[in-house]
Design a protein around this motif. Structure first.
Motif, mmCIF file in Angstrom:
data_model
loop_
_atom_site.group_PDB
_atom_site.id
_atom_site.type_symbol
_atom_site.label_atom_id
_atom_site.label_comp_id
_atom_site.label_asym_id
_atom_site.label_seq_id
_atom_site.Cartn_x
_atom_site.Cartn_y
_atom_site.Cartn_z
ATOM 1 N N GLY A 47 -3.759 4.352 -1.438
ATOM 2 C CA GLY A 47 -2.967 4.760 -2.579
ATOM 3 C C GLY A 47 -2.176 3.598 -3.135
ATOM 4 O O GLY A 47 -2.022 2.566 -2.485
ATOM 5 N N ALA A 48 -1.658 3.784 -4.318
ATOM 6 C CA ALA A 48 -0.801 2.787 -4.972
ATOM 7 C C ALA A 48 0.476 3.495 -5.402
ATOM 8 O O ALA A 48 0.443 4.640 -5.877
ATOM 9 N N SER A 49 1.610 2.828 -5.193
ATOM 10 C CA SER A 49 2.936 3.353 -5.565
ATOM 11 C C SER A 49 3.231 4.694 -4.885
ATOM 12 O O SER A 49 3.758 5.610 -5.493
ATOM 13 N N THR A 90 -1.468 5.826 8.061
ATOM 14 C CA THR A 90 -1.462 4.579 8.833
ATOM 15 C C THR A 90 -0.585 3.503 8.206
ATOM 16 O O THR A 90 -0.207 2.553 8.878
ATOM 17 N N ALA A 91 -0.275 3.629 6.941
ATOM 18 C CA ALA A 91 0.599 2.699 6.222
ATOM 19 C C ALA A 91 1.085 3.442 4.986
ATOM 20 O O ALA A 91 0.602 4.535 4.686
ATOM 21 N N ASP A 92 2.036 2.855 4.269
ATOM 22 C CA ASP A 92 2.581 3.558 3.117
ATOM 23 C C ASP A 92 1.520 3.879 2.077
ATOM 24 O O ASP A 92 1.616 4.884 1.395
ATOM 25 N N GLY A 93 0.495 3.091 1.974
ATOM 26 C CA GLY A 93 -0.568 3.348 1.004
ATOM 27 C C GLY A 93 -1.926 3.513 1.664
ATOM 28 O O GLY A 93 -2.945 3.158 1.074
ATOM 29 N N ALA A 94 -1.967 4.051 2.884
ATOM 30 C CA ALA A 94 -3.247 4.222 3.572
ATOM 31 C C ALA A 94 -3.164 5.370 4.563
ATOM 32 O O ALA A 94 -2.128 5.615 5.167
ATOM 33 N N GLY A 95 -4.284 6.064 4.703
ATOM 34 C CA GLY A 95 -4.324 7.163 5.657
ATOM 35 C C GLY A 95 -5.744 7.531 6.017
ATOM 36 O O GLY A 95 -6.699 6.918 5.539
ATOM 37 N N LYS A 96 -5.847 8.548 6.892
ATOM 38 C CA LYS A 96 -7.148 9.025 7.343
ATOM 39 C C LYS A 96 -7.195 10.542 7.204
ATOM 40 O O LYS A 96 -6.223 11.236 7.515
#
Length: 157
Positions: free
Chosen positions: A24-26, A56-62
């Protein structure tokens, strides 16, 4: 118009058909308790959804399984939080409010939370009538009250 607190839709999302990974972004996913919730994206007039396994991070997931919708990049999305970490936090907050109301407490001191070792190490010790909220990894959230003779409790919720 107010937005429902059970919905999260900040920023944009990118998904690849068949992949569990999404970016994701923002976004503010890490601090907004969306893990465990459900992701919804509309593409070509069709709504697609999948459970969110982890962030997993502010702009990443599973996702819990590979994305079944079409690949999309930089599109709007909605994440529901009824079954997510945010719902767990809301449940804990509501339980604490119930305990405080049921015990007719007026406040918990700012230093009144932590481990039992931290409680016993305070100098000066908490005065009679103080409350201690035990917030310790691996233990249930419990409340204690300082009496003249020592600590009473635990009061579980």
């Amino acid at each position: 118009m107010p937005v429902s607190p059970s919905l999260y839709e900040e920023g944009t999302i990118t998904l690849v058909n068949g992949s569990v990974d999404f970016t994701g972004a923002s976004t503010g996913w890490l601090v907004n308790g969306v893990a465990g919730g459900t992701l919804w994206v509309v593409s070509g007039g069709v709504s697609y959804s999948a459970p969110i396994r982890e962030i997993t991070a502010d702009g990443a997931g599973k996702l819990a399984f590979g994305w079944r919708g079409p690949s999309v990049a930089g599109v709007a999305y909605v994440m529901t939080r009824e079954s997510a970490l945010a719902a767990d936090a809301l449940f804990a907050s509501n339980a604490l409010v119930k305990v405080i109301r049921d015990l007719s407490l007026c406040a918990i001191a700012p230093a009144g939370s932590g481990t039992l070792a931290e409680r016993d190490a305070l100098a000066p010790p908490p005065p009679t009538g103080s409350f201690w909220l035990r917030v310790e990894t691996g233990f249930a959230l419990t409340l204690y009250r300082k009496e003249a003779s020592g600590w009473s409790g635990p009061y579980s919720f």
